[in-house]
Design a protein around this motif. Structure first.
Motif, PDB file in Angstrom:
ATOM      1  N   VAL A 144     -63.378 -33.145 -66.307  1.00  0.00           N
ATOM      2  CA  VAL A 144     -62.918 -32.164 -65.314  1.00  0.00           C
ATOM      3  C   VAL A 144     -62.917 -32.771 -63.914  1.00  0.00           C
ATOM      4  O   VAL A 144     -63.979 -33.034 -63.344  1.00  0.00           O
ATOM      5  CB  VAL A 144     -63.845 -30.915 -65.322  1.00  0.00           C
ATOM      6  N   PRO A 145     -61.731 -32.996 -63.326  1.00  0.00           N
ATOM      7  CA  PRO A 145     -61.680 -33.520 -61.958  1.00  0.00           C
ATOM      8  C   PRO A 145     -61.930 -32.418 -60.935  1.00  0.00           C
ATOM      9  O   PRO A 145     -61.345 -31.338 -61.028  1.00  0.00           O
ATOM     10  CB  PRO A 145     -60.242 -34.045 -61.809  1.00  0.00           C
ATOM     11  N   LEU A 146     -62.797 -32.721 -59.972  1.00  0.00           N
ATOM     12  CA  LEU A 146     -63.110 -31.746 -58.926  1.00  0.00           C
ATOM     13  C   LEU A 146     -62.851 -32.381 -57.573  1.00  0.00           C
ATOM     14  O   LEU A 146     -63.362 -33.468 -57.295  1.00  0.00           O
ATOM     15  CB  LEU A 146     -64.593 -31.354 -59.000  1.00  0.00           C
ATOM     16  N   ILE A 147     -62.062 -31.723 -56.755  1.00  0.00           N
ATOM     17  CA  ILE A 147     -61.913 -32.182 -55.377  1.00  0.00           C
ATOM     18  C   ILE A 147     -63.101 -31.608 -54.615  1.00  0.00           C
ATOM     19  O   ILE A 147     -63.392 -30.410 -54.754  1.00  0.00           O
ATOM     20  CB  ILE A 147     -60.565 -31.720 -54.792  1.00  0.00           C
ATOM     21  N   LEU A 151     -65.200 -24.626 -52.872  1.00  0.00           N
ATOM     22  CA  LEU A 151     -64.945 -23.840 -54.074  1.00  0.00           C
ATOM     23  C   LEU A 151     -64.959 -24.664 -55.354  1.00  0.00           C
ATOM     24  O   LEU A 151     -64.861 -24.112 -56.446  1.00  0.00           O
ATOM     25  CB  LEU A 151     -63.600 -23.121 -53.944  1.00  0.00           C
ATOM     26  N   SER A 152     -65.092 -25.989 -55.235  1.00  0.00           N
ATOM     27  CA  SER A 152     -64.982 -26.792 -56.449  1.00  0.00           C
ATOM     28  C   SER A 152     -66.118 -26.499 -57.418  1.00  0.00           C
ATOM     29  O   SER A 152     -65.911 -26.414 -58.627  1.00  0.00           O
ATOM     30  CB  SER A 152     -64.938 -28.279 -56.104  1.00  0.00           C
ATOM     31  N   LEU A 153     -67.319 -26.332 -56.883  1.00  0.00           N
ATOM     32  CA  LEU A 153     -68.450 -26.031 -57.751  1.00  0.00           C
ATOM     33  C   LEU A 153     -68.231 -24.688 -58.441  1.00  0.00           C
ATOM     34  O   LEU A 153     -68.492 -24.524 -59.629  1.00  0.00           O
ATOM     35  CB  LEU A 153     -69.753 -26.008 -56.940  1.00  0.00           C
ATOM     36  N   GLU A 154     -67.713 -23.718 -57.677  1.00  0.00           N
ATOM     37  CA  GLU A 154     -67.478 -22.393 -58.241  1.00  0.00           C
ATOM     38  C   GLU A 154     -66.439 -22.420 -59.369  1.00  0.00           C
ATOM     39  O   GLU A 154     -66.641 -21.830 -60.434  1.00  0.00           O
ATOM     40  CB  GLU A 154     -67.062 -21.430 -57.128  1.00  0.00           C
ATOM     41  N   PHE A 175     -66.097 -34.998 -62.700  1.00  0.00           N
ATOM     42  CA  PHE A 175     -66.138 -36.126 -61.760  1.00  0.00           C
ATOM     43  C   PHE A 175     -65.430 -35.685 -60.478  1.00  0.00           C
ATOM     44  O   PHE A 175     -64.635 -34.746 -60.489  1.00  0.00           O
ATOM     45  CB  PHE A 175     -65.496 -37.384 -62.361  1.00  0.00           C
ATOM     46  N   PHE A 176     -65.743 -36.368 -59.392  1.00  0.00           N
ATOM     47  CA  PHE A 176     -65.085 -36.044 -58.131  1.00  0.00           C
ATOM     48  C   PHE A 176     -63.828 -36.886 -57.970  1.00  0.00           C
ATOM     49  O   PHE A 176     -63.816 -38.079 -58.241  1.00  0.00           O
ATOM     50  CB  PHE A 176     -66.028 -36.231 -56.952  1.00  0.00           C
ATOM     51  N   SER A 177     -62.783 -36.218 -57.542  1.00  0.00           N
ATOM     52  CA  SER A 177     -61.457 -36.802 -57.460  1.00  0.00           C
ATOM     53  C   SER A 177     -60.968 -36.692 -56.024  1.00  0.00           C
ATOM     54  O   SER A 177     -61.244 -35.694 -55.356  1.00  0.00           O
ATOM     55  CB  SER A 177     -60.566 -35.965 -58.396  1.00  0.00           C
ATOM     56  N   MET A 178     -60.253 -37.701 -55.565  1.00  0.00           N
ATOM     57  CA  MET A 178     -59.686 -37.676 -54.214  1.00  0.00           C
ATOM     58  C   MET A 178     -60.758 -37.430 -53.157  1.00  0.00           C
ATOM     59  O   MET A 178     -60.552 -36.700 -52.187  1.00  0.00           O
ATOM     60  CB  MET A 178     -58.598 -36.608 -54.088  1.00  0.00           C
ATOM     61  N   ALA A 179     -61.909 -38.055 -53.345  1.00  0.00           N
ATOM     62  CA  ALA A 179     -63.013 -37.850 -52.409  1.00  0.00           C
ATOM     63  C   ALA A 179     -62.792 -38.689 -51.152  1.00  0.00           C
ATOM     64  O   ALA A 179     -62.338 -39.828 -51.230  1.00  0.00           O
ATOM     65  CB  ALA A 179     -64.332 -38.237 -53.071  1.00  0.00           C
ATOM     66  N   ASP A 180     -63.105 -38.121 -50.026  1.00  0.00           N
ATOM     67  CA  ASP A 180     -62.953 -38.790 -48.743  1.00  0.00           C
ATOM     68  C   ASP A 180     -64.288 -38.712 -48.014  1.00  0.00           C
ATOM     69  O   ASP A 180     -64.614 -37.701 -47.402  1.00  0.00           O
ATOM     70  CB  ASP A 180     -61.846 -38.112 -47.933  1.00  0.00           C
ATOM     71  N   ARG A 181     -65.027 -39.803 -48.090  1.00  0.00           N
ATOM     72  CA  ARG A 181     -66.380 -39.790 -47.530  1.00  0.00           C
ATOM     73  C   ARG A 181     -66.387 -39.729 -46.001  1.00  0.00           C
ATOM     74  O   ARG A 181     -67.434 -39.525 -45.395  1.00  0.00           O
ATOM     75  CB  ARG A 181     -67.180 -41.010 -48.001  1.00  0.00           C
ATOM     76  N   ARG A 182     -65.210 -39.921 -45.391  1.00  0.00           N
ATOM     77  CA  ARG A 182     -65.167 -39.772 -43.927  1.00  0.00           C
ATOM     78  C   ARG A 182     -65.269 -38.313 -43.534  1.00  0.00           C
ATOM     79  O   ARG A 182     -65.562 -37.989 -42.389  1.00  0.00           O
ATOM     80  CB  ARG A 182     -63.860 -40.359 -43.377  1.00  0.00           C
ATOM     81  N   ARG A 183     -65.000 -37.440 -44.496  1.00  0.00           N
ATOM     82  CA  ARG A 183     -65.054 -36.022 -44.163  1.00  0.00           C
ATOM     83  C   ARG A 183     -66.433 -35.463 -44.458  1.00  0.00           C
ATOM     84  O   ARG A 183     -66.962 -35.595 -45.554  1.00  0.00           O
ATOM     85  CB  ARG A 183     -63.998 -35.258 -44.957  1.00  0.00           C
ATOM     86  N   GLY A 184     -67.003 -34.826 -43.442  1.00  0.00           N
ATOM     87  CA  GLY A 184     -68.363 -34.299 -43.559  1.00  0.00           C
ATOM     88  C   GLY A 184     -68.514 -33.350 -44.730  1.00  0.00           C
ATOM     89  O   GLY A 184     -69.500 -33.400 -45.469  1.00  0.00           O
ATOM     90  N   LEU A 185     -67.526 -32.506 -44.904  1.00  0.00           N
ATOM     91  CA  LEU A 185     -67.596 -31.522 -45.981  1.00  0.00           C
ATOM     92  C   LEU A 185     -67.662 -32.215 -47.344  1.00  0.00           C
ATOM     93  O   LEU A 185     -68.439 -31.830 -48.215  1.00  0.00           O
ATOM     94  CB  LEU A 185     -66.385 -30.587 -45.917  1.00  0.00           C
ATOM     95  N   HIS A 186     -66.849 -33.251 -47.523  1.00  0.00           N
ATOM     96  CA  HIS A 186     -66.875 -33.986 -48.784  1.00  0.00           C
ATOM     97  C   HIS A 186     -68.257 -34.591 -49.023  1.00  0.00           C
ATOM     98  O   HIS A 186     -68.812 -34.495 -50.109  1.00  0.00           O
ATOM     99  CB  HIS A 186     -65.805 -35.076 -48.788  1.00  0.00           C
ATOM    100  N   ARG A 187     -68.796 -35.218 -47.970  1.00  0.00           N
ATOM    101  CA  ARG A 187     -70.120 -35.838 -48.121  1.00  0.00           C
ATOM    102  C   ARG A 187     -71.157 -34.797 -48.507  1.00  0.00           C
ATOM    103  O   ARG A 187     -72.004 -35.023 -49.358  1.00  0.00           O
ATOM    104  CB  ARG A 187     -70.536 -36.508 -46.802  1.00  0.00           C
ATOM    105  N   GLU A 192     -74.813 -32.379 -52.474  1.00  0.00           N
ATOM    106  CA  GLU A 192     -75.474 -31.177 -52.980  1.00  0.00           C
ATOM    107  C   GLU A 192     -75.172 -30.888 -54.443  1.00  0.00           C
ATOM    108  O   GLU A 192     -75.606 -29.875 -54.982  1.00  0.00           O
ATOM    109  CB  GLU A 192     -75.069 -29.967 -52.121  1.00  0.00           C
ATOM    110  N   TRP A 193     -74.400 -31.761 -55.078  1.00  0.00           N
ATOM    111  CA  TRP A 193     -74.060 -31.521 -56.485  1.00  0.00           C
ATOM    112  C   TRP A 193     -75.348 -31.506 -57.326  1.00  0.00           C
ATOM    113  O   TRP A 193     -76.134 -32.436 -57.274  1.00  0.00           O
ATOM    114  CB  TRP A 193     -73.115 -32.611 -57.005  1.00  0.00           C
ATOM    115  N   PRO A 194     -75.565 -30.444 -58.116  1.00  0.00           N
ATOM    116  CA  PRO A 194     -76.797 -30.382 -58.899  1.00  0.00           C
ATOM    117  C   PRO A 194     -76.724 -31.317 -60.111  1.00  0.00           C
ATOM    118  O   PRO A 194     -75.658 -31.562 -60.642  1.00  0.00           O
ATOM    119  CB  PRO A 194     -76.833 -28.918 -59.350  1.00  0.00           C
TER     120      PRO A 194
END
Ligand SMILES: Nc1ncnc2c1ncn2[C@@H]1O[C@H](COP(=O)(O)OP(=O)(O)O)[C@@H](O)[C@H]1O
Ligand SMILES: [Mg+2]
Length: 246
Positions: A144-147, A151-154, A175-187, A192-194
């Motif tokens: 399951v790809p999650l951006i 809302l991705s966790l939900e 797994f996380f897809s299209m992740a952008d570590r420059r973005r605070g929200l992504h980080r 916080e992923w359990p």
């Protein structure tokens, strides 16, 4: 045969991209792999430069007029075969609904493929439908790809709850897809992923180029971070399938 599916409720999250790369990597490692493109848009088939030979194949397959072996096409990649999407796949739910066992059709269709393939990967269209009910029963692992958004966790939990409610023991491999570590929200979402840290596929222009070049990522950019992430995901899938007995 060990069956896994790229599945999520959402579209545009990286299912097809992962399906093509995982199928390619498993084949490159010496496995006999079948990728079944279930999305009538046919993006996986396009990327693998393969078109259906038979018209209304999805309909004929579900109705028992043709077998999978009669529809499979080879690709230019050794060990990787494809069941291409055809436009009749947009009515898969209707054809499945005609059957006596509408949710178990895929289990039967895929039975016996173990002699020909080591692994079958299903590239699913988004949504939750009769088709997905078939996929949940046929696949041992759902990738399951999650951006990484709020809302991705939900939406992931929604899939998890559905499987639990139906007493389906398909294992989930997020797994996380299209992740952008420059973005605070992504980080923040990644941090916080359990549970165990999932594989993170970064947002990368190389990945976007797959559709232009019509090639799996490892064929033209095997050393880039995204290609490394797909290799890690392939290893995780391998382990999850082994854990589920095959
Ligand atoms: N890691 C990534 N970096 C950049 N673009 C990506 C990445 N993964 C997917 N894409 C692009 O996002 C779009 C949607 O991906 P796709 O795999 O087709 O999603 P889905 O099958 O879930 O609808 C495609 O244009 C694809 O090239
Ligand atoms: Mg897709």
């Amino acid at each position: 045969v060990s069956v896994a599916a790229l599945y999520h409720l959402k579209g545009g999250v990286g299912k097809t991209t992962a399906a093509v790369n995982l199928a390619y990597l498993a084949a490159a490692a010496g496995r006999r792999v079948l990728l079944w493109d279930l999305d009538p848009q046919g993006a996986a088939s396009y990327c693998l430069r393969t078109r259906p030979r038979v018209r209304r194949a999805a309909r004929k397959l579900v109705r028992g007029k043709l077998r999978i072996a009669e529809l499979v096409r080879s690709t230019e990649h050794h060990g990787l075969e494809l069941l291409p999407a055809d436009f009749s796949a947009r009515y898969l739910d209707l054809f499945l609904g005609e059957r006596k066992d509408p949710k178990g059709r895929f289990v039967r269709l895929l039975a016996g493929l173990g002699e020909v393939y080591d692994r079958v990967l299903l590239d699913c269209p988004p949504g939750i439908s009769l088709l997905s009910e078939n996929v949940f029963r046929a696949a041992r692992v759902l990738v399951v790809p999650l951006i990484p958004t709020v809302l991705s966790l939900e939406s992931y939990r929604q899939v998890e709850r559905h499987l639990a409610r139906k007493h389906l023991d398909t294992r989930l491999l997020p797994f996380f897809s299209m992740a952008d570590r420059r973005r605070g929200l992504h980080r923040q979402v990644l941090a916080e992923w359990p549970g165990a840290a999932p594989v993170v596929v970064p947002y990368a222009s190389e990945v976007e180029q797959m559709a232009l070049r019509r090639l799996p990522l490892p064929c033209f950019a095997g050393g880039c971070p995204a290609a490394r992430a797909y290799r890690a995901l392939e290893a995780a899938l391998e382990a999850a399938l082994a854990d589920r007995g095959g």
